[in-house]
Design a protein around this motif. Sequence first.
Motif, PDB file in Angstrom:
ATOM      1  N   SER A   1     -19.018  54.202  -7.380  1.00 22.57           N
ATOM      2  CA  SER A   1     -19.842  55.440  -7.695  1.00 22.57           C
ATOM      3  C   SER A   1     -18.996  56.612  -7.033  1.00 22.57           C
ATOM      4  N   GLY A   2     -19.909  57.786  -7.489  1.00 21.02           N
ATOM      5  CA  GLY A   2     -19.206  59.122  -7.082  1.00 21.02           C
ATOM      6  C   GLY A   2     -20.071  60.234  -7.138  1.00 21.02           C
ATOM      7  N   PHE A   3     -19.455  61.365  -6.852  1.00 22.31           N
ATOM      8  CA  PHE A   3     -20.093  62.589  -6.832  1.00 22.31           C
ATOM      9  C   PHE A   3     -19.016  63.749  -6.972  1.00 22.31           C
ATOM     10  N   ALA A   4     -19.159  64.913  -7.564  1.00 19.11           N
ATOM     11  CA  ALA A   4     -18.403  65.872  -7.685  1.00 19.11           C
ATOM     12  C   ALA A   4     -19.124  67.307  -7.536  1.00 19.11           C
ATOM     13  N   THR A   5     -18.526  68.274  -7.085  1.00 18.36           N
ATOM     14  CA  THR A   5     -19.004  69.565  -7.231  1.00 18.36           C
ATOM     15  C   THR A   5     -17.808  70.341  -7.668  1.00 18.36           C
ATOM     16  N   LEU A   6     -18.001  71.239  -8.892  1.00 21.55           N
ATOM     17  CA  LEU A   6     -17.137  72.323  -9.201  1.00 21.55           C
ATOM     18  C   LEU A   6     -17.615  73.626  -8.943  1.00 21.55           C
ATOM     19  N   GLY A   7     -17.301  74.496  -7.969  1.00 18.92           N
ATOM     20  CA  GLY A   7     -17.780  75.582  -7.545  1.00 18.92           C
ATOM     21  C   GLY A   7     -16.957  76.953  -7.702  1.00 18.92           C
ATOM     22  N   LEU A   8     -17.364  77.975  -7.884  1.00 18.95           N
ATOM     23  CA  LEU A   8     -16.589  78.994  -7.682  1.00 18.95           C
ATOM     24  C   LEU A   8     -17.369  80.355  -6.730  1.00 18.95           C
ATOM     25  N   VAL A   9     -16.697  80.813  -6.126  1.00 18.60           N
ATOM     26  CA  VAL A   9     -17.404  81.947  -5.021  1.00 18.60           C
ATOM     27  C   VAL A   9     -16.480  83.040  -4.981  1.00 18.60           C
ATOM     28  N   LYS A  10     -17.422  84.284  -5.035  1.00 17.41           N
ATOM     29  CA  LYS A  10     -16.779  85.403  -5.021  1.00 17.41           C
ATOM     30  C   LYS A  10     -17.577  86.429  -4.166  1.00 17.41           C
ATOM     31  N   THR A  11     -16.982  87.408  -3.555  1.00 23.83           N
ATOM     32  CA  THR A  11     -17.697  88.270  -2.631  1.00 23.83           C
ATOM     33  C   THR A  11     -17.341  89.835  -3.112  1.00 23.83           C
ATOM     34  N   ASP A  12     -17.995  90.787  -2.272  1.00 19.28           N
ATOM     35  CA  ASP A  12     -17.571  92.082  -2.283  1.00 19.28           C
ATOM     36  C   ASP A  12     -16.909  92.650  -1.482  1.00 19.28           C
ATOM     37  N   THR A  13     -15.825  91.902  -0.834  1.00 23.40           N
ATOM     38  CA  THR A  13     -14.956  92.531   0.043  1.00 23.40           C
ATOM     39  C   THR A  13     -13.634  91.793   0.292  1.00 23.40           C
ATOM     40  N   ASP A  14     -12.553  92.621   0.375  1.00 26.94           N
ATOM     41  CA  ASP A  14     -11.219  92.087   0.550  1.00 26.94           C
ATOM     42  C   ASP A  14     -10.937  92.130   2.124  1.00 26.94           C
ATOM     43  N   LEU A  15     -11.809  92.586   2.907  1.00 27.06           N
ATOM     44  CA  LEU A  15     -11.306  92.646   4.179  1.00 27.06           C
ATOM     45  C   LEU A  15     -11.633  91.361   4.992  1.00 27.06           C
ATOM     46  N   ALA A  16     -12.199  90.199   4.311  1.00 26.81           N
ATOM     47  CA  ALA A  16     -12.434  88.926   5.089  1.00 26.81           C
ATOM     48  C   ALA A  16     -12.755  88.098   4.142  1.00 26.81           C
ATOM     49  N   GLN A  17     -12.621  86.756   4.243  1.00 28.22           N
ATOM     50  CA  GLN A  17     -13.006  85.776   3.467  1.00 28.22           C
ATOM     51  C   GLN A  17     -13.998  84.948   3.770  1.00 28.22           C
ATOM     52  N   TYR A  18     -14.898  84.663   2.883  1.00 31.27           N
ATOM     53  CA  TYR A  18     -16.010  83.909   3.131  1.00 31.27           C
ATOM     54  C   TYR A  18     -15.750  82.255   3.154  1.00 31.27           C
ATOM     55  N   ALA A  19     -16.173  81.454   3.869  1.00 35.81           N
ATOM     56  CA  ALA A  19     -15.536  79.941   3.982  1.00 35.81           C
ATOM     57  C   ALA A  19     -16.531  79.264   4.805  1.00 35.81           C
ATOM     58  N   ILE A  20     -16.623  78.048   4.416  1.00 38.43           N
ATOM     59  CA  ILE A  20     -17.240  77.000   5.035  1.00 38.43           C
ATOM     60  C   ILE A  20     -16.536  76.618   6.470  1.00 38.43           C
ATOM     61  N   ALA A  21     -17.446  76.575   7.477  1.00 42.91           N
ATOM     62  CA  ALA A  21     -16.914  76.390   8.728  1.00 42.91           C
ATOM     63  C   ALA A  21     -15.917  75.637   8.935  1.00 42.91           C
ATOM     64  N   GLY A  22     -14.840  75.693   9.339  1.00 42.96           N
ATOM     65  CA  GLY A  22     -13.564  75.069   9.608  1.00 42.96           C
ATOM     66  C   GLY A  22     -12.555  75.091   8.763  1.00 42.96           C
ATOM     67  N   GLN A  23     -12.789  75.842   7.524  1.00 43.45           N
ATOM     68  CA  GLN A  23     -11.683  75.980   6.612  1.00 43.45           C
ATOM     69  C   GLN A  23     -10.868  77.050   6.885  1.00 43.45           C
ATOM     70  N   THR A  24      -9.547  77.211   6.429  1.00 35.76           N
ATOM     71  CA  THR A  24      -8.688  78.197   6.785  1.00 35.76           C
ATOM     72  C   THR A  24      -8.643  79.411   5.724  1.00 35.76           C
ATOM     73  N   ARG A  25      -9.276  79.187   4.556  1.00 40.58           N
ATOM     74  CA  ARG A  25      -9.267  80.362   3.616  1.00 40.58           C
ATOM     75  C   ARG A  25     -10.550  80.101   2.810  1.00 40.58           C
ATOM     76  N   GLY A  26     -10.848  81.282   2.221  1.00 41.68           N
ATOM     77  CA  GLY A  26     -12.024  81.176   1.452  1.00 41.68           C
ATOM     78  C   GLY A  26     -12.140  82.222   0.448  1.00 41.68           C
ATOM     79  N   ALA A  27     -13.137  83.025  -0.051  1.00 42.02           N
ATOM     80  CA  ALA A  27     -13.347  83.703  -1.211  1.00 42.02           C
ATOM     81  C   ALA A  27     -13.671  85.086  -0.574  1.00 42.02           C
ATOM     82  N   ASP A  28     -12.836  86.070  -1.314  1.00 38.96           N
ATOM     83  CA  ASP A  28     -13.020  87.461  -1.171  1.00 38.96           C
ATOM     84  C   ASP A  28     -13.248  88.029  -2.825  1.00 38.96           C
ATOM     85  N   LYS A  29     -12.769  89.294  -3.073  1.00 46.57           N
ATOM     86  CA  LYS A  29     -13.181  89.912  -4.223  1.00 46.57           C
ATOM     87  C   LYS A  29     -12.515  88.737  -5.374  1.00 46.57           C
ATOM     88  N   ASP A  30     -11.491  88.086  -5.190  1.00 48.07           N
ATOM     89  CA  ASP A  30     -10.981  87.040  -6.196  1.00 48.07           C
ATOM     90  C   ASP A  30     -11.762  85.922  -5.987  1.00 48.07           C
TER      91      ASP A  30
END
Length: 402
Positions: A35-64
């Motif tokens: 069996s299995g599970f999957a998530t296909l997700g897209l994230v965008k923020t309103d700043t390029d001065l930092a990236q939103y990430a799940i704790a522990g990740q090295t990179r995340g989302a900004d205006k891109d």
Amino acid sequence: MKLTPRQRVLPALIACLLCTGAAHAADPTGSFTVSGFATLGLVKTDTDLAQYAIAGQTRGADKDISAEVDSKLGLQFGAKLNNMFSGTVQLLAKSGGDGNVKPGVEWAFVKAQLAPSVAVRLGRMGAPFFAISDFRAVGFANTTLRPPQDVYGQVPVSHFDGADASYQANLGVGTLTLQGFGGKSSEKFERVDVELDRLYGINATLETDAGLTLRFGHASGKLTVKSTSLAGLVSTLRATPFASVGNELDANDKKASFTGVGLTWDEGQWLVNAEYTQRRVATYLPDTAGWYVTVGRRFGSWTPYASASQIKSVSTNVNNTVVAATPQLAQLRGIVDATLASQQLNQKTLAIGARWDFASNFAMKVQLDHVRPQGDAFFVQIQPGFNSRKVNVLSIAVDTVF
């Protein structure tokens, strides 16, 4: 809005999903399941001065737009030898703390059902620190798009290697489950190796017939953070009259504990989820307290919801007594202060969202988070000028189980 190279994770996840669907259909025996599970997700923020990430990740989302924050694929293989013995292996591909998207073994255990109310497991299991630890990676099983980071971002490990034992009893008002566990864990957290040894803990969960679930949990262990830069700072301080500061900063085999209480209420239409947690560590990482409350209501296949959460550092655990008597000591004091400031976790989040179960085993979610960090909090890739900026985060995801 343009997609960045980080979106290359999507085709790989889709291809794996199609292939594993065929594998599941090909199993006719009943003693072995896929069996299995999957998530296909897209994230965008309103700043390029930092990236939103799940704790522990090295990179995340900004205006891109980023697909790495939430996208994941899990495959679970089960085997039942007889009425007593069974086994489970779960592989999970996601963006991890080493900066790569690759599969890893999240669960791999054998289980002995010694009696109808007593079970023992041995191997690798999800670290049971939170109310939804067992299925936190399964987006389809959760109302919100992701677990609130102000609570779930406090612990740097998601699984442990060891054993657990559980006992269930019917108390009349509901079912009480007691769990004891012990072992060790290691994981990459923002490219730094983190180890939790001599881990042990207990959980008690009461599920009532009225749809109310209450939970208490406590875990303790010895924490080691293998940071080259931190080790160098500790070594330097120990060669000065302020060696005690280095000893407090040292992150080798230091006591750490985590305690949480949770409440879930689901009466069919209305649902409420809430947790309060405390982290305590005897090193340069701060003691923290976190909480969240989520309320939702079902309207057929639609479930709008709102959530509020907060994390707060309650102690730095280090008393910086370095006296700036010389330029060199002033610089050293500044480095210690900067090291402590970079680890502070102070943040408030308000979120609104909706879940739409548009097909069997498929759900689409849209969520808007208004995040108010003090300092860097859980943001990564910080640029000059971020300065605790309020950030709006828009996320869209499709969850499935198969």
